[in-house]
Design a protein around this motif. Structure first.
Motif, PDB file in Angstrom:
ATOM      1  N   THR A 204       8.205   2.193  -7.359  1.00 12.24           N
ATOM      2  CA  THR A 204       7.777   3.194  -8.339  1.00 12.24           C
ATOM      3  C   THR A 204       8.902   4.161  -8.701  1.00 12.24           C
ATOM      4  OG1 THR A 204       6.845   4.484  -6.516  1.00 12.24           O
ATOM      5  CG2 THR A 204       5.311   3.158  -7.798  1.00 12.24           C
TER       6      THR A 204
ATOM      7  N   HIS B 226       6.685   0.491  -1.739  1.00 15.23           N
ATOM      8  CA  HIS B 226       5.961   1.107  -2.862  1.00 15.23           C
ATOM      9  C   HIS B 226       6.814   2.207  -3.494  1.00 15.23           C
ATOM     10  CE1 HIS B 226       3.057   3.736  -4.920  1.00 15.23           C
ATOM     11  NE2 HIS B 226       2.401   2.610  -5.151  1.00 15.23           N
ATOM     12  N   ALA B 227       7.437   3.031  -2.643  1.00 12.86           N
ATOM     13  CA  ALA B 227       8.272   4.123  -3.168  1.00 12.86           C
ATOM     14  C   ALA B 227       9.464   3.555  -3.936  1.00 12.86           C
ATOM     15  CB  ALA B 227       8.746   5.015  -2.023  1.00 12.86           C
TER      16      ALA B 227
ATOM     17  N   TRP C 253       4.955   1.266   2.662  1.00 16.10           N
ATOM     18  CA  TRP C 253       5.056   2.552   1.945  1.00 16.10           C
ATOM     19  C   TRP C 253       6.427   2.713   1.290  1.00 16.10           C
ATOM     20  CZ3 TRP C 253       2.466   7.164   5.054  1.00 16.10           C
ATOM     21  CH2 TRP C 253       1.097   6.899   5.193  1.00 16.10           C
TER      22      TRP C 253
ATOM     23  N   ARG D 208       0.849  -1.199   0.000  1.00 16.37           N
ATOM     24  CA  ARG D 208       0.000   0.000   0.000  1.00 16.37           C
ATOM     25  C   ARG D 208       0.879   1.243   0.000  1.00 16.37           C
ATOM     26  NH1 ARG D 208      -3.588  -2.664   4.703  1.00 16.37           N
ATOM     27  NH2 ARG D 208      -1.534  -3.598   5.031  1.00 16.37           N
ATOM     28  N   ASP D 209       0.286   2.365  -0.337  1.00 15.84           N
ATOM     29  CA  ASP D 209       1.033   3.624  -0.380  1.00 15.84           C
ATOM     30  C   ASP D 209       0.240   4.693   0.358  1.00 15.84           C
ATOM     31  OD1 ASP D 209      -0.169   5.631  -2.678  1.00 15.84           O
ATOM     32  OD2 ASP D 209      -0.697   3.521  -2.994  1.00 15.84           O
TER      33      ASP D 209
END
Ligand code: SAM
Length: 256
Positions: free
Chosen positions: A198, A194-195, A191, A16-17
């Motif tokens: 991406t 996710h970072a 988080w 999740r972000d």
């Protein structure tokens, strides 16, 4: 064809972000013009989002004058519908400059590591919330995997993990706040995964930490001692979140 270990590990676990926080606010279905307070608003990024996405009135509070000045400057460039709903005031998590039982939503993202007392901060959230009001709190906490010397690198002034990042202290502060826990989500490294997936944020932080540690004289001379310590602390923060030495949690609380 045989599957390699790398093939298995290259598959994302769909972390999740931070947009999950906005999704949570959406699910609360707050009436437009409901009052929100963004505790530790920094330069106001999230205060503007809450006003723009949900039509909330938002008071951003922060103790750092430079952040408030910058937030007010950004506000002048926002569309009238957003600018008219957002204001910024000097305050802290345990001294919110708003009256009792007037707030519909306390939004507090990434600010609690800085507070002197989690207990008084959560009590203050309860004071300003109206009955039925909600608090959405994102917190980074230290785990048992963080060694004392690693805490010293992260918090060079204190030399130890601040009480505001201690898991048991956090649980106790929430338990004694009078607020009801509607949901708690342990995000661990999600988080930052996710970072990384991406935009490569974590591997870049790791590379920067390696450079800062391998040649401190070079970077202390180029950046100054204070900026060197801040840069190393910020890089290690990301790396330690990846490694589970720090963890992150979201709480949705309500005032009965
Ligand atoms: C990491 S920044 C997070 C900013 C913003 N909430 C965000 O998510 O981008 C931490 C913020 O907490 C603020 N802060 C420091 N001490 C505080 C306190 N006692 N109460 C509330 N905020 C505080 C800092 O000035 C800073 O703006």
């Amino acid at each position: 064809m045989a599957t390699s270990v790398a093939d298995v590990l290259d598959q994302s676990l769909a972390p999740r972000d931070p947009s999950m926080l906005l999704a949570t606010v959406r699910s609360l279905d707050l009436a437009p013009d409901s009052l929100a307070v963004d505790v530790g608003c920094g330069e106001g990024e999230h205060a503007f989002r809450l006003a723009a996405h949900f039509g909330l009135r938002v008071v951003g509070i922060d103790p750092v004058q430079r952040h408030l000045d910058r937030a007010r400057e950004v506000r002048r460039g926002e569309p009238e519908a957003v600018a008219s709903r957002v204001s910024f005031e000097r305050g802290t998590a345990d001294r919110i400059p708003l009256r009792d039982a007037t707030v519909d939503l306390v939004w507090c993202r990434d600010s609690l590591p800085h507070v002197p007392s989690l207990a008084s901060s959560y009590r203050e959230f309860g004071r300003v919330l109206r009955p039925g009001g909600r608090a959405l709190v994102h917190q980074v906490l230290a785990t048992d995997l963080l060694a004392p010397e690693e805490a010293d690198w992260l918090f060079p002034v204190l030399g130890v993990v601040p009480a505001s990042m201690d898991l048991d202290t956090s649980d106790g502060a929430i338990r004694h706040s009078g607020l009801v826990v509607d949901a708690s989500v342990d995000l661990g490294s999600e988080w930052v995964e996710h970072a990384e997936e991406t935009s490569g944020t974590a591997s870049r932080a790791l590379l920067h930490a390696a450079r800062l540690q391998r040649d401190p004289e070079r970077y202390r001379e180029a950046l100054g001692d204070a900026a060197y310590d801040v840069a190393l602390g910020e890089c290690l923060w990301t790396v330690y979140l990846m490694l589970g030495k720090l963890t992150s949690r979201v709480h949705l609380l309500s005032r009965p």
